[in-house]
Design an enzyme around this catalytic site. Sequence first.
Site, mmCIF file in Angstrom:
data_model
loop_
_atom_site.group_PDB
_atom_site.id
_atom_site.type_symbol
_atom_site.label_atom_id
_atom_site.label_comp_id
_atom_site.label_asym_id
_atom_site.label_seq_id
_atom_site.Cartn_x
_atom_site.Cartn_y
_atom_site.Cartn_z
ATOM 1 N N GLU A 210 5.137 67.147 11.574
ATOM 2 C CA GLU A 210 4.409 67.575 10.752
ATOM 3 C C GLU A 210 4.303 66.366 9.603
ATOM 4 O O GLU A 210 5.312 65.631 9.410
ATOM 5 C CB GLU A 210 5.400 68.791 10.013
ATOM 6 C CG GLU A 210 4.815 70.102 10.587
ATOM 7 C CD GLU A 210 5.343 71.300 9.440
ATOM 8 O OE1 GLU A 210 5.336 70.842 8.174
ATOM 9 O OE2 GLU A 210 5.395 72.299 9.972
ATOM 10 N N ASP B 281 6.751 78.067 3.664
ATOM 11 C CA ASP B 281 5.577 77.351 2.689
ATOM 12 C C ASP B 281 5.554 78.463 1.514
ATOM 13 O O ASP B 281 5.439 77.871 0.529
ATOM 14 C CB ASP B 281 4.416 77.489 3.668
ATOM 15 C CG ASP B 281 4.411 76.459 4.830
ATOM 16 O OD1 ASP B 281 5.343 75.441 4.663
ATOM 17 O OD2 ASP B 281 3.650 76.855 5.781
HETATM 18 ZN ZN LIG Z 1 3.740 74.911 6.718
#
Ligand SMILES: [Zn+2]
Length: 168
Positions: free
Chosen positions: A40, A109
């Site tokens: 990521e 998130d």
């Molecule tokens: Zn995420």
Amino acid sequence: MGLFGSIWKPKLFRRSEIIGIADDALQLAFEASEDAHPNEYMGQLRGQDARKLGLDREGTVITDVLLAPGTKTTPTSAEFKPTYLPNDLNSVGSVHSHPNGVLRPSDADLATFTKGKVHIIVGAPYRRTDWRAFDRNGSPIDLDVLAVDVPDEQFFDFTQADIDRELR
Ligand SMILES: [Zn+2]
């Protein structure tokens, strides 16, 4: 009649509305996300006043994407540290990638989206349509992609015409 009834209330929040993202900044986020794949990518979004960019609109345009310092990434998670967003007035939110291509915020998130106004998720295979913007509640929002020239904040750009004028 209340003594404070007519106190002028400035529209503090109107000017800070996020009206879009500079095309160059979005491009940078895509490149960084592709570079980080299969891990990521995570970065910070910074904005500038729309009027400074020559736009005849009130609001803030996202003009910069900065790599979040000290972010450790793996294929499934970027360790999103809520403290990574510096106390920076120009900071408007975050961007991170989902190498699995899912353009939805994870529970982790959502827990961190409360910091900042706009959060962008970029997903594999990183085509220009593979992104979504969300507000602090994780609800999708529309974010215009704007073709603006972002002026450097520290240096002036001189054109040859400016120099000629100066020498005349
Ligand atoms: Zn995420």
